[in-house]
Design a protein around this motif. Structure first.
Motif: not given
Lengths: 488, 243
Positions: A35-44, B136-138
């Motif tokens: 989850q923290k990787d998704i949040i980090k990417e979204l913050k970009n 891609a799979d999120v």
């Protein structure tokens, strides 16, 4: 702060031997992106202002309170004291008083924030090393920074890469241990300051379990409510499409044509803005205006993700154009569908069908969770694996995946436990900060009392005593005496 | 085992642990866990108000006894501190009660950031995220959870910052000084109510003009093309030079 014990690994009763990584400890590969990787990417990609504010939330506390307060004291207050038209006091005195504010602000930041900040670091370190009561014990969530420090201290001969590898392995291991303990042993183990690992009290464990269920109920209730709104909106939209099929189709076709020929996103944005204006001007139905607005709102100010090897990784503008095309096609398809459905009952049935499955999923999920909450509140001991089994059984036959029926309950509980500890510490830090800054306040005041007049004498002698001292003799000499009149 | 400095152990660590068990800490913990923003912002404002209260008492006391501040300015500085302190506390409570109100916060947040969290925005963000090979799979569930996390953190910081800025910058530093400075004039007069008149040297005669107010006199002097300073001593010097 001195390190008493090297215990960066988890629950084997004794600290792990320096330089050895247990063969049991292997990173967990579940295939899911953390989850923290998704949040980090979204913050970009989100707008910069949001990114900054989101970052600030991580560090909100007494230090930030002191800084914001001092900004007001140092930058705003002097202006309003010096240029206050309502004051009868002479300008020099006001200027003299105004200068106290920035000095006071600098001293407040220096003394108060200067004391609170190191205390915050001490508290964080103490929480990671298990020196606090269990409500603040963060030994299961030791972060990269803390682990790096500990590993470097324990094994100074390791290279930078080796340290980084070991840190990641330890993080993965502490998560795996926690997950296994919760899922298979119904317990949470924590490290304490001087003794071996101990079990989290039953009270706190049950509260965490209950908090997790309550959180899931809250989320699903919110989603269920939005599902009701969605149904109403879909019904209104579908009825509108059925009645105004030709007009909508023509408008959407026109937008599609424009999209096919658009050179860039800006021209498309201008076109949609103009189109919206035209529709509003010609008093079109609010539904069609809303549809065009839905398209226009997809054009957002998005930041490009950081470049890799000097090259942009994706072209966000092109992706937004693609999303616009897809959405327009979807709208056209929807319009097409309702060109043949004109009966109101049929439309209603069609809409109900479209949301039936998600409504059913939330109904089952909320019933199950409420029942679990009741049973746990009444003192029944239910294991996490049993809860997961129950949710799995209830989820059978429901393909809609966005309800609590399809969550990984043990992971949700870890998340809740982590957030609870984090928030407990946040509150404690704020409270401690308040006490520390209050304790430091007399020092700040004495310092201000000492610095302020001296600063004014040195920098603005014409406003302070210096000038008076130098000139008083001259003035007394010049003062008219008995015969000619004088000054009191 | 490394030996810990007893000063650190008994002077810092033990008091910190004791504080973590202090009565009332469970209330703090519960409200922070439940993200009760009114409580969280309230604690921040309480901290500032408590410091203002103690600071006000100390500043007034010290200013009155600070020989380094010129006599003619000392009581004004102290009066300004007193008026400021009282008004600041009141204004901060008032600003906190209005700005931290849930309805006001929701309105402000939606006005400033609502567009970035609406359905259209979320669709765009997800599309962009899914275009990255790694993401891609999120699925929708993972994406919404991450966005909720971001929204919560933005909301929390926004609420905290607006509450603090309203109380400590607008309330305390913009509104209060406007009221406090004139109020300080009155407070100074009140503080000086029992002061004895300055003793005049027997060789010195008071040339204060009882017939004409100093302000009128100043105005007249300005009419003569002479700019006057508001500083008493500079003005006296000018007067003597003029004579």
């Amino acid at each position: 702060m001195k390190v008493e014990k090297i215990g960066y690994n988890t629950y084997y009763g004794k600290p792990q031997q320096v330089g050895k990584i247990s063969s049991k400890i292997q990173p967990q590969f579940t295939g899911q992106i953390p989850q923290k990787d998704i949040i980090k990417e979204l913050k970009n990609i989100i707008p910069y202002s949001m990114k900054v504010i989101s970052r600030l939330s991580e560090s909100m506390g007494e230090v930030q309170n002191i800084i914001i307060n001092s900004l007001g004291t140092g930058l705003v207050a002097p202006l309003f004291i010096k240029y206050n038209p309502l004051s009868d006091t002479d300008e020099d005195t006001r200027t003299y008083s105004a200068w106290r504010q920035p000095i006071s602000a600098i001293l407040a930041v220096g003394t108060q924030a200067g004391m609170v900040a190191p205390f915050n670091s001490i508290i964080t370190d103490m929480a990671y090393s298990g020196k606090y009561p269990e409500e603040y014990n963060q030994t299961n969530f030791r972060d990269e920074k803390y682990l790096t420090k500990m590993i470097k201290k324990a094994e100074p001969y390791l290279t930078k890469d080796q340290v980084a590898k070991k840190v990641h392995e330890t993080i993965a291991a502490q998560h795996k241990d926690l997950l296994n303990n919760i899922r298979y042993k119904n317990r949470i183990m924590i490290l304490t300051d001087n003794g071996p690992a101990k079990q989290l009290s039953a009270k706190l464990y049950n509260n965490t379990l209950l908090d997790t269920i309550k959180e899931l109920i809250k989320t699903d209730t919110k989603k269920q409510e939005s599902c009701e709104t969605k149904e109403t909106r879909r019904l209104i939209r579908s009825e509108f499409l059925s009645k105004n099929n030709e007009t909508v189709k023509a408008t959407l076709e026109e937008i599609k044509h424009e999209l096919d020929n658009a050179t860039n996103l800006n021209s498309m944005k201008s076109y949609l803005t103009l189109k919206l204006k035209q529709l509003k001007k010609s008093n079109c139905d609010s539904n069609i205006i809303e549809m065009v607005k839905e398209l226009k709102d997809r054009i957002k100010k998005i930041n490009d993700p950081p470049k890799e090897n000097g090259k942009p990784v994706i072209n966000t503008k092109e992706i937004i154009m693609e999303e616009l095309r897809e959405k327009t096609n979807k709208m056209l398809k929807h319009t097409e569908k309702y060109s043949s459905i004109t009966d109101e009952n049929l439309i209603k049935a069609e809409v109900e069908k479209s949301v039936a499955e998600r409504k059913e999923a939330f109904k089952v999920s909320l019933e199950t969770l409420e029942d679990l909450k009741k049973r746990i509140t009444n003192g029944e001991q239910i294991s996490v694996s049993k809860i997961e089994q129950l949710l799995k059984e209830k989820a059978q036959g429901i393909s809609f995946k966005d309800s609590a029926l399809h969550v990984d309950f043990a992971e949700e509980m870890i998340e809740k436990y982590k957030n609870n500890i984090k928030n407990n510490l946040k509150g404690y830090k704020q409270f401690t900060g308040l006490i520390i800054s209050l304790a430091v306040l007399p020092i700040t005041c004495c310092l201000l009392n000492w610095v302020y007049p001296r600063f004014m004498d040195a920098v603005f002698p014409n406003l302070s005593n210096k000038k008076h001292d130098n000139e008083s003799k001259q003035l007394v000499d010049k003062a008219p005496k008995q015969t000619t009149g004088g000054v009191a | 085992m490394t030996k810990v400095n007893p000063l650190v152990e008994y002077g810092i660590r033990k008091p910190l642990v004791a504080l973590s068990k202090a009565p009332g800490m469970d209330i703090v913990r519960r409200n922070f866990r439940n993200k009760n923003m009114a409580f969280i912002n309230g604690l921040a404002i309480t901290s500032i108000i408590a410091k203002d209260g103690v600071g006000c008492y100390m500043y007034v006391n010290q200013s009155l006894h600070n020989d380094k501040i010129p006599d003619d300015k000392r009581k004004f500085v102290a009066a300004l501190d007193l008026a400021n302190g009282g008004l600041m506390i009141l204004m901060q409570i008032l600003m906190h009660l209005t700005i931290s109100n849930k309805l006001v916060q929701t309105k402000m947040f939606n006005k400033m950031f609502g567009k970035n969290f609406d359905r259209a925005a979320l669709k765009t963000y997800k599309k962009i995220l899914n275009k990255r090979e790694k993401f891609a799979d999120v699925d929708g569930k993972q994406f919404h959870k991450a966005m909720d996390n971001i929204k919560d953190s933005v909301n929390e910081a926004f609420s905290n910052i607006t509450s603090l800025v309203a109380a400590t910058i607008i309330g305390k530093r913009v509104i209060v000084p406007f009221i406090a400075t004139p109020l300080a004039d009155k407070t100074k007069a009140w503080m000086c109510r029992n002061d004895k008149p300055l003793e005049v040297d027997k060789d010195t005669v008071n040339n204060y003009d009882k017939e004409e107010a100093p302000a009128v006199k100043n105005h007249k002097n300005e009419q003569h093309g002479k700019k006057q300073s508001t500083n008493l001593l500079t003005r006296l010097k000018d007067t003597f030079n003029y004579n």
